[in-house]
Design a protein around this motif. Structure first.
Motif, PDB file in Angstrom:
ATOM      1  N   ARG A 188       0.780  -1.087   0.083  1.00 46.24           N
ATOM      2  CA  ARG A 188      -0.158  -0.166  -0.025  1.00 46.24           C
ATOM      3  C   ARG A 188       0.776   1.208  -0.029  1.00 46.24           C
ATOM      4  O   ARG A 188       0.619   2.305  -0.918  1.00 46.24           O
ATOM      5  CB  ARG A 188      -0.998   0.112   1.288  1.00 46.24           C
ATOM      6  N   GLY A 345       0.655   9.649   2.404  1.00 48.02           N
ATOM      7  CA  GLY A 345      -0.203   8.595   3.037  1.00 48.02           C
ATOM      8  C   GLY A 345       0.134   8.239   4.410  1.00 48.02           C
ATOM      9  O   GLY A 345      -0.590   7.559   5.084  1.00 48.02           O
ATOM     10  N   PRO A 371      -0.360   3.190   6.152  1.00 44.97           N
ATOM     11  CA  PRO A 371      -1.056   2.201   5.431  1.00 44.97           C
ATOM     12  C   PRO A 371      -0.582   0.847   5.400  1.00 44.97           C
ATOM     13  O   PRO A 371      -1.356  -0.026   5.228  1.00 44.97           O
ATOM     14  CB  PRO A 371      -1.272   2.834   4.097  1.00 44.97           C
TER      15      PRO A 371
END
Length: 522
Positions: A188, A345, A371
């Motif tokens: 991810r 992220g 993530p």
């Protein structure tokens, strides 16, 4: 090729589209993508034939080789959970991990057969032991077991949330905990960055990756998996040896590698270093411990490649923060003391003891939402609730964020010294000590003091043929840190106590000074 979300899908796709390409190289043995697919299919079918249900634990106690990666990827295809075990651990530590994990199959390297023989009668859930190399009167060898299994792919469905590996933390206090990581932990973060146009190190199929870190550490396993996902050739080292690393860099034209600072120092000290050819190097990832600025500048000049410092935990699925190449070339030397900025992220916050988010430049606990975060600790629900809170991993590290978003790691929360009401973080003093040319290693602790509560004490290991007086070191530090942070005493010792994985054991240094006291704070 389709964008993969699970590790078996990567193996299947590489075999289909790049079957003749080499995936892993160990010594003189090269493993193609087709061979890895075939052998990992056989491992999976062998595990399934041994009644290994989904999420059953499969342990690996062996130095890295092409076989360990066949076993690892075979475990993912069987939907079991691989447990790479630190082979440097003591017998009782190995016994604890094998029993705590409830491992049902163990793959063991030849050199570790004696210790498994010693504890085999105490292994509670283990049903089968397979010898990766060598032979045994009772236990089957890996290649004979592997080669009699079916080579077809198991007809199973894989989900990105399935736990695929369980990594045990070093356990400097109490027993180690099993960190559960799912397939998504390996996909991810980089996929999300790529979608935003951030290619990070531009890992690609033309790369030759050096694997000097063992796969029982998340940094080693993560790096190997990323190299394989990218389609490059991964050059395995079963044990890091400086001269051999230098040789492999040149022999295989290594383009990208990962190191810890201690490895850099060992390579610099090799007589063959000066004549080594590093022209193939494009990027070097490093992390795991603080690095002295002098060492950083030396390796930057010698390697002539881009450097990426990373910070993260096993619980965050490896890296979460990065000091990028452009940060290494800034004139502001203070930036080199940062761990870096969070990856796209990833979110980082600094909190106080009550959970309140702190403003910039205020030290508190570093918390990371990535993530790639773990799913939780194996059978440690309370520890999971304490560590993974509202999506954030509470790292136990003390640090701060500056106005530009750089993360600075000051120390472990538990290592903080309180002297006359002032919070002192040993890592800051240790970093200053490392700037002295005579210091090879340094450790700082707090010792009880009736007047001030605690005062600072330092332990140092000197470089060979070096000598320095305590007063000289105190004066040296006085130009670098505030007076209230100065050690009251500095002891020169031959070595510092460490775990088998190399982590400093400050509790052993503290013990004599706090003996007989009910609390370890004063």
């Amino acid at each position: 090729m389709q964008l993969c979300q699970t590790l078996p899908d990567v193996v299947f796709q590489h075999a289909r589209y790049n079957g003749d390409a080499v995936s892993f190289i160990y010594e003189a043995q090269a493993l193609t993508c087709s061979e890895l697919n075939l052998y990992s299919n056989r491992v999976a079918n062998g595990l399934l034939g041994n009644d290994c249900h989904a999420q059953a634990r499969i342990a690996i106690l062996a130095k890295d080789s092409e076989y360990t990666y066949e076993i690892f990827f075979g475990s993912t295809k069987a939907k079991t959970v691989a447990i790479p075990i630190n082979w440097r651990l003591a017998t009782q530590e190995l016994l604890f991990i094998l029993n705590d994990s409830e491992s049902v199959v163990l793959f063991v390297g030849e050199e570790f057969i004696p210790v498994i023989e010693q504890i085999s009668g105490e292994l509670e859930r283990l049903r089968k032991i397979i010898i990766i190399s060598g032979s045994h009167a009772t236990w089957e060898t890996y290649t004979s077991w592997r080669d009699r299994q079916l080579g077809t792919a198991p007809e199973l469905e894989y989900g990105s949330n399935d736990v695929v590996v369980q990594m045990y933390t070093s356990g400097t206090t109490g027993h180690p905990k099993g960190v559960q990581l799912a397939h998504y932990s390996f996909f991810r973060l980089l996929q999300g960055m790529s979608a935003q146009g951030d290619q990070w190190m531009s890992l690609n199929a033309a790369d030759n990756f050096l694997l000097p870190l063992p796969s029982f550490h998340i940094g080693g396993l993560w790096w190997a998996i990323q190299g394989f996902i990218a389609g490059g050739r991964c050059i395995i080292m079963d044990t890091f040896v400086a001269w051999k690393a230098l040789s492999l860099i040149q022999e295989h034209r290594i383009s990208k590698m990962v190191l810890v600072p201690a490895m850099m120092q060992l390579m610099l000290s090799e007589p063959s270093f000066a004549a080594a050819d590093f022209s193939s190097l494009q990027g070097c990832v490093y992390g795991g411990s603080p690095i002295a600025p002098e060492l950083m500048h030396k390796v930057m000049r010698a390697f002539g490649c881009s450097f990426y410092q990373i910070y993260g935990l096993t619980e965050t699925g490896n890296m979460a923060v990065c000091l990028r190449p452009e940060d290494h070339t800034q004139e502001d030397s203070h930036i080199l003391k940062a761990a870096g900025r969070p990856f796209p992220g990833v979110h980082v916050k600094i909190i106080d003891t009550k959970g309140n988010v702190l403003p910039a430049n205020t030290i508190g606990e570093i918390c990371i939402n990535s993530p790639s975060n773990m799913t939780g600790y194996w059978k440690r629900e309370q520890a999971t609730r304490e560590t993974l809170v509202d999506g954030y991993i509470h790292t136990g590290d003390a640090g701060y964020l500056d106005e530009a978003g750089y993360v600075y790691v000051c120390d472990r929360i538990k290592d903080m010294i309180i002297c006359a009401g002032e919070n002192i973080y040993p890592a800051e003093i240790e970093a200053a000590l490392y700037e002295h040319e005579a210091i090879a290693e340094a450790a700082v602790i707090g010792v009880p003091d009736d007047q001030w509560g605690e005062v600072v004490k330092a332990f140092v290991v000197l470089h060979q043929n070096s000598a320095v007086k305590q007063r000289e070191l105190i004066n040296f530090l006085r130009t670098r840190i505030a007076d209230y942070k100065l050690p009251r005493s500095i002891a020169v010792v031959d070595s510092l106590p460490k775990t088998p994985s190399g982590k400093l054991l400050k509790r052993i240094l503290r013990a004599p000074f706090w003996e007989g006291r009910e609390r370890r704070v004063n």
